[in-house]
Each structure stands twice: as C-alpha cells, then as structure tokens.
Design a protein around this motif. Sequence first.
Motif, PDB file in Angstrom:
ATOM      1  N   SER A  88       0.822  -1.213   0.000  1.00  0.00           N
ATOM      2  CA  SER A  88       0.000   0.000   0.000  1.00  0.00           C
ATOM      3  C   SER A  88       0.855   1.261   0.000  1.00  0.00           C
ATOM      4  CB  SER A  88      -0.930   0.005   1.214  1.00  0.00           C
ATOM      5  OG  SER A  88      -0.188  -0.108   2.420  1.00  0.00           O
ATOM      6  N   GLU A 110      -2.900  -1.955  -3.842  1.00  0.00           N
ATOM      7  CA  GLU A 110      -3.773  -2.402  -2.768  1.00  0.00           C
ATOM      8  C   GLU A 110      -3.207  -3.669  -2.136  1.00  0.00           C
ATOM      9  OE1 GLU A 110      -8.447  -3.548  -1.812  1.00  0.00           O
ATOM     10  OE2 GLU A 110      -7.819  -3.164  -3.881  1.00  0.00           O
ATOM     11  N   THR A 135      -6.348  -5.095   3.590  1.00  0.00           N
ATOM     12  CA  THR A 135      -7.776  -4.986   3.303  1.00  0.00           C
ATOM     13  C   THR A 135      -8.570  -6.036   4.074  1.00  0.00           C
ATOM     14  OG1 THR A 135      -7.324  -4.127   1.080  1.00  0.00           O
ATOM     15  CG2 THR A 135      -9.519  -5.020   1.482  1.00  0.00           C
ATOM     16  N   GLU A 151     -11.321  -5.119   6.952  1.00  0.00           N
ATOM     17  CA  GLU A 151     -12.727  -5.477   6.744  1.00  0.00           C
ATOM     18  C   GLU A 151     -13.133  -6.712   7.547  1.00  0.00           C
ATOM     19  OE1 GLU A 151     -13.226  -5.893   2.554  1.00  0.00           O
ATOM     20  OE2 GLU A 151     -12.920  -3.754   2.144  1.00  0.00           O
ATOM     21  N   THR A 197     -10.708 -11.336   1.176  1.00  0.00           N
ATOM     22  CA  THR A 197     -10.822 -10.365   0.094  1.00  0.00           C
ATOM     23  C   THR A 197      -9.990 -10.808  -1.092  1.00  0.00           C
ATOM     24  OG1 THR A 197     -10.682  -8.005  -0.443  1.00  0.00           O
ATOM     25  CG2 THR A 197      -8.856  -8.940   0.797  1.00  0.00           C
ATOM     26  N   VAL A 203      -7.994  -8.984  -4.548  1.00  0.00           N
ATOM     27  CA  VAL A 203      -7.579  -7.750  -5.195  1.00  0.00           C
ATOM     28  C   VAL A 203      -6.743  -8.086  -6.422  1.00  0.00           C
ATOM     29  CG1 VAL A 203      -7.508  -6.560  -2.965  1.00  0.00           C
ATOM     30  CG2 VAL A 203      -5.398  -7.465  -3.932  1.00  0.00           C
TER      31      VAL A 203
END
Length: 306
Positions: free
Chosen positions: A198, A203, A208, A212, A216, A218
């Motif tokens: 990052s 990303e 992430t 969250e 995930t 990306v």
Amino acid sequence: MPETTLNILILEDSATDAELMLHTLRKEGLKISAHLAMSKQGYVAALNEDIDLILSDYNLPQYNALQALEHMKSLGYDIPFILVSGTIGDQRAVEIIRRGATDYLLKSRMPKLGQVVKRALHERHIFRQKLQFEEQLHLERDLLHNVIDGLEMQVMITDRDFNIQVLNWQAQKLVPVGLQATEMTCYQLTRGFDRPCSFHGLECPIETALAENRGTKVQQRYQAESGESVSMEKTATLLRNRQDDVTGIFLTSQDISENIRQKEDIAYKEMQLEQILHYDALTGLPQRDFFFDLLQSHIAGCKKNN
C-alpha cells in the motif's frame, strides 16, 4: 484418575514393604493388579509395555533402582517409575530423577504414596495427550503442505505482521539463494519492497482483509523490471483460532497477465469488427444502411419523447 485396574510392577526385596505399598494404594481407592519382583531376573522377566507403574526400592542384592530404570528405558517403554526407599541421600535422589525417574518417596512417608502415584499417573496422562496432539498437528501440517503444494498458484501463510510462516513450492521459487523465507515478509519476497504494498500505490490484500475482518480478493497491476505489464490476482483468507481471533492469513497469488491480455485483445478485435461492419473504410463515416438505422432509431426516440 482412570477407573480401570492399574497393572503395577514392584521391585522390592521385602515382601512386607511391598504389601504395605499395596495396602496404602488400595486405601486411596485404586484398583490394583500387582506383580512383585525381588531380583533382577524377576524384574526383567515381568517388565512389559502393559505395565502402568513401577515402584522400586533403591538397593537390592546385586541390583538397584537406577539399573532397573535404565533397563526399562532401553526397551523404549514410557512407564512412570517411582523410587520408594528407606534411605537415600539427596545426591542419589537428584541423580535418579535426572535419569528419568518420575518421583521418589521415603518409606517413612508411606501414607503419601497414594498422592505421589496419582500425580505421576496424571502427569503421564497429560504427557501422552500432548504427544497425541503434537502427532495430530504434525499430520495436519503435512496434509496442508501436500494440499498447497498441489496448487499451481503461489501460496503463502503469513502472520498479521506480514511475516512468512509457510510457502508452497511455487512461492519457494521466489526465495533468493542464501535466504530463508521465514525470515522475510510477503512484500519483501514478492516485490522486493521494504514496506507493505500500500505504501507503493498497490492495494494490499492482507491490510484490506484485516481492515474489513473478512477475506478479500484484489488485483495488482505493475510494470516488471523487463518493462512488461504484470497483473496479479491475490486472495487473502483470514485464519482464526477457536476464540475467533485472527492468527494468520492464507494468501494466494496468481499471474493473470495472459488472461488480461487475451481479454484486451478480444475487445480490440471486436472494436475492429464493429468498425468494418458499420463504417466506411475510406471515409470513416457510418455506412448508409447503418446510418439510416441510427437515424430512424433517433427519430423514433424523439417522437416518443414528444
């Protein structure tokens, strides 16, 4: 304590002392099946892997407890061995404990024998549970390695701070010669960065997923040193303990550059086909049939709005 009958081997040249040991243990509510050995020959003959506990005097004619303990261990048996002796110095007691005896008790404190035996059996039970747990853990780790090594994508397991714990064979190819993967972070291994992705405009799937509190996926697109555009699809799955705390991240990385190039190539060819079908090659203007179709569509739209 187990409710089954304890199979006890007593190495003692005094039948009276042996009977006192059994009487003391039975008063504690223990069910006992005992065999008395009064010599080396009797002890060696009676010793087997089904013995639950050994109680031994220190000195016998031409034999002693230390020799008995060493013989038991030489056979590979893991049997609690308690020294019960009338006279034994501290130095001898320390030595036999250091050699692997479970505990020792002076005969003058015979009423405490039940407590000593129960403690020894409990410790053996805990130790065996630990061994079973470690064996199961070893089997599960082997299974995990076999599963992830069968994947054609890069797989790694990291802790919450990006430190690498496990790599599959595909990801192992990235490890520089002379370095250990477990001494590196995921961003050091995959991109050569000194900080998470990052910080470099990409990303980070781990950040992430942690932010969250769920898995995930990306896509990271960057230019390789060769100048070629690289697209990586990274999936982060949170690993949790029984308390639902996140203990690590299961991270997969797959190079999808070729898929992206194929999609872009198909889109470009579709645009070219659209151009050929509906536009004049010389003027670049819409072909007559296509023009009238567009015109009629717009007229119909205007009438509908009015």
